[in-house]
Write a protein that holds these residues in place. Structure first.
Motif, PDB file in Angstrom:
ATOM      1  N   LYS A 147     -16.901  -0.636  13.502  1.00  0.00           N
ATOM      2  CA  LYS A 147     -16.212  -0.771  12.190  1.00  0.00           C
ATOM      3  C   LYS A 147     -16.576   0.272  11.304  1.00  0.00           C
ATOM      4  CE  LYS A 147     -15.402  -6.062  12.605  1.00  0.00           C
ATOM      5  NZ  LYS A 147     -16.052  -6.163  13.840  1.00  0.00           N
ATOM      6  N   ARG A 148     -15.757   1.081  10.909  1.00  0.00           N
ATOM      7  CA  ARG A 148     -15.791   2.170  10.035  1.00  0.00           C
ATOM      8  C   ARG A 148     -15.140   2.141   8.820  1.00  0.00           C
ATOM      9  NH1 ARG A 148     -19.173   6.151  12.672  1.00  0.00           N
ATOM     10  NH2 ARG A 148     -19.491   5.636  14.719  1.00  0.00           N
ATOM     11  N   ALA A 149     -15.285   3.038   7.859  1.00  0.00           N
ATOM     12  CA  ALA A 149     -14.567   3.092   6.635  1.00  0.00           C
ATOM     13  C   ALA A 149     -13.645   4.339   6.754  1.00  0.00           C
ATOM     14  CB  ALA A 149     -15.392   3.164   5.665  1.00  0.00           C
ATOM     15  N   VAL A 150     -12.455   3.966   6.631  1.00  0.00           N
ATOM     16  CA  VAL A 150     -11.400   5.163   6.320  1.00  0.00           C
ATOM     17  C   VAL A 150     -11.759   6.274   5.315  1.00  0.00           C
ATOM     18  CG1 VAL A 150      -8.922   5.801   6.009  1.00  0.00           C
ATOM     19  CG2 VAL A 150      -9.663   3.333   7.164  1.00  0.00           C
ATOM     20  N   ALA A 151     -12.029   7.554   5.514  1.00  0.00           N
ATOM     21  CA  ALA A 151     -12.292   8.635   4.836  1.00  0.00           C
ATOM     22  C   ALA A 151     -11.147   9.272   4.218  1.00  0.00           C
ATOM     23  CB  ALA A 151     -13.156   9.516   5.446  1.00  0.00           C
ATOM     24  N   GLU A 152      -9.980   9.508   5.128  1.00  0.00           N
ATOM     25  CA  GLU A 152      -8.744  10.345   4.785  1.00  0.00           C
ATOM     26  C   GLU A 152      -7.639   9.651   5.565  1.00  0.00           C
ATOM     27  OE1 GLU A 152      -8.897  14.651   3.755  1.00  0.00           O
ATOM     28  OE2 GLU A 152     -10.895  14.538   4.687  1.00  0.00           O
ATOM     29  N   GLY A 173      -0.329   2.479   1.314  1.00  0.00           N
ATOM     30  CA  GLY A 173      -0.878   1.095   1.104  1.00  0.00           C
ATOM     31  C   GLY A 173      -2.498   1.095   1.379  1.00  0.00           C
ATOM     32  N   THR A 174      -2.759   1.595   2.597  1.00  0.00           N
ATOM     33  CA  THR A 174      -4.118   1.436   3.256  1.00  0.00           C
ATOM     34  C   THR A 174      -5.074   2.560   2.441  1.00  0.00           C
ATOM     35  OG1 THR A 174      -3.344   1.146   5.301  1.00  0.00           O
ATOM     36  CG2 THR A 174      -5.513   1.663   5.055  1.00  0.00           C
ATOM     37  N   ALA A 175      -6.018   1.672   1.740  1.00  0.00           N
ATOM     38  CA  ALA A 175      -6.889   2.450   0.628  1.00  0.00           C
ATOM     39  C   ALA A 175      -7.812   3.385   1.453  1.00  0.00           C
ATOM     40  CB  ALA A 175      -7.335   1.431  -0.375  1.00  0.00           C
ATOM     41  N   ILE A 176      -8.358   4.365   0.753  1.00  0.00           N
ATOM     42  CA  ILE A 176      -9.398   5.092   1.085  1.00  0.00           C
ATOM     43  C   ILE A 176     -10.574   4.254   1.075  1.00  0.00           C
ATOM     44  CG2 ILE A 176     -10.768   6.984   1.080  1.00  0.00           C
ATOM     45  CD1 ILE A 176      -8.265   7.776   2.029  1.00  0.00           C
ATOM     46  N   ARG A 206      -7.704  -0.675  14.793  1.00  0.00           N
ATOM     47  CA  ARG A 206      -6.916  -1.726  14.092  1.00  0.00           C
ATOM     48  C   ARG A 206      -7.555  -1.746  12.453  1.00  0.00           C
ATOM     49  NH1 ARG A 206      -7.287  -7.283  14.891  1.00  0.00           N
ATOM     50  NH2 ARG A 206      -9.494  -7.141  15.641  1.00  0.00           N
ATOM     51  N   PHE A 207      -6.487  -1.724  11.635  1.00  0.00           N
ATOM     52  CA  PHE A 207      -7.272  -1.924  10.329  1.00  0.00           C
ATOM     53  C   PHE A 207      -7.473  -3.421   9.992  1.00  0.00           C
ATOM     54  CE2 PHE A 207      -4.206   1.926  10.033  1.00  0.00           C
ATOM     55  CZ  PHE A 207      -5.289   2.938   9.520  1.00  0.00           C
ATOM     56  N   LEU A 208      -8.501  -3.517   9.134  1.00  0.00           N
ATOM     57  CA  LEU A 208      -9.033  -4.994   8.722  1.00  0.00           C
ATOM     58  C   LEU A 208      -8.618  -5.210   7.402  1.00  0.00           C
ATOM     59  CD1 LEU A 208     -12.806  -4.710  10.252  1.00  0.00           C
ATOM     60  CD2 LEU A 208     -10.494  -5.565  11.392  1.00  0.00           C
ATOM     61  N   SER A 209      -7.993  -4.284   6.674  1.00  0.00           N
ATOM     62  CA  SER A 209      -7.166  -4.690   5.454  1.00  0.00           C
ATOM     63  C   SER A 209      -6.108  -3.790   5.131  1.00  0.00           C
ATOM     64  CB  SER A 209      -8.398  -4.564   4.255  1.00  0.00           C
ATOM     65  OG  SER A 209      -8.788  -3.181   4.304  1.00  0.00           O
ATOM     66  N   GLY A 210      -5.249  -4.173   4.160  1.00  0.00           N
ATOM     67  CA  GLY A 210      -3.970  -3.032   3.905  1.00  0.00           C
ATOM     68  C   GLY A 210      -2.841  -3.716   4.511  1.00  0.00           C
ATOM     69  N   PRO A 211      -1.606  -3.130   4.392  1.00  0.00           N
ATOM     70  CA  PRO A 211      -0.320  -3.588   4.825  1.00  0.00           C
ATOM     71  C   PRO A 211      -0.162  -3.623   6.394  1.00  0.00           C
ATOM     72  CG  PRO A 211      -0.022  -1.494   4.141  1.00  0.00           C
ATOM     73  CD  PRO A 211      -1.580  -1.690   3.469  1.00  0.00           C
TER      74      PRO A 211
END
Length: 269
Positions: A162-167, A221-224, A191-196
């Motif tokens: 699980k990693r954080a979106v940088a850009e 809508g998917t936040a950095i 797979r995104f764990l948050s956002g649209p």
């Protein structure tokens, strides 16, 4: 039980329910006003009608199709392109819009979706489609086993992080994660764990350093900083299986079996 179409004029409308994999449930009716039955509110969508439903007692797949105008915010072109409706469960049936008696005629999942900008057409697959799968293994130079699935032997948990979106680059359909070797994730999954687009599975089709290119459109809508689940990929070749994963013992392929090109090969001195 209510018998439909047993008179010349009948108060019958069609309804359909969509259960997306992210937990969202949508319901519509061809009637000109909203109807609530079965504990679900069905939104009026007179422009959306089942184009054809075929039910048989045979083992062949029952087919159905739904066509209609994109006249609900809950079914937008961006959501369709983003894959939010892929593999969603579907129920189609008839309802008496006076007494609200209803009966489900068809159940299945959404397959291919076509959108021309003004209307969409969704191919529906019934549960019988599972009977059409070819269960007999075929010879192939690459591994037939699903990566981290049955027959592979590798644990998905060991290759998932699980990693954080940088850009995010919407135009090029790419996402960047700091500290990854992008080449290891080609043919992998995101797979995104948050956002649209929470829960939607993207296949990673290309990589450049820390950038991953996805197989379906990203939406705004998917936040950095949003968390995402990344799983490494495999090209299903023996070299990768043995050299990268040390898993050649579980390789499900025939890399040294002569193929159709045997007669066309040039002789070696």
């Amino acid at each position: 039980m209510r018998v439909f179409f047993d008179r010349e004029l009948d108060t019958v409308a069609t309804f359909w329910r969509i259960y997306r994999r992210d937990g969202v449930a949508l319901a519509f009716t061809s009637h000109d006003r909203d109807l609530t039955f079965g504990g679900i509110r069905h939104l009026a969508a007179p422009g959306m009608v089942p184009a054809a439903i075929r039910l048989t007692a045979a083992l062949s797949n029952d087919s159905a199709e739904v066509q209609g105008a994109l006249n609900h915010d809950s079914i937008g072109a961006a959501d369709l392109a983003a894959g939010l409706f892929d593999e969603a469960a579907v129920e189609i049936g008839a309802v008496d819009w006076v007494r609200l008696d209803h009966h489900t005629l068809y159940t299945g999942t959404i397959g291919r979706i076509e959108d021309d900008g003004t209307q969409f057409a969704a191919e529906l697959r019934s549960s019988k489609s599972l009977l059409e799968r070819d269960l007999v293994p075929r010879t192939s130079p690459t591994c037939r086993a699903e990566f981290c699935g049955r027959g592979c032997g590798l644990a998905a948990s060991h290759l998932t992080s699980k990693r954080a979106v940088a850009e995010i680059h919407l135009e090029n359909n790419r996402v960047r994660f700091i500290g990854i070797a992008g080449a290891d994730y080609i043919d992998g999954r995101l797979r995104f764990l948050s956002g649209p687009q929470t829960g939607v599975a993207f296949r990673i089709v290309a990589a450049e350093e820390e950038w991953l290119t996805l197989d379906r459109p990203l939406v705004e809508g998917t936040a950095i900083g949003a968390r995402a689940e990344l799983r490494e990929g495999c090209d299903h070749t023996l070299a990768t299986c043995a050299g990268r994963f040390a898993n050649a013992i579980n390789f499900r392929g025939e890399p040294f079996l002569p193929g159709n090109d045997l007669l066309a090969r040039q002789g070696q001195p």
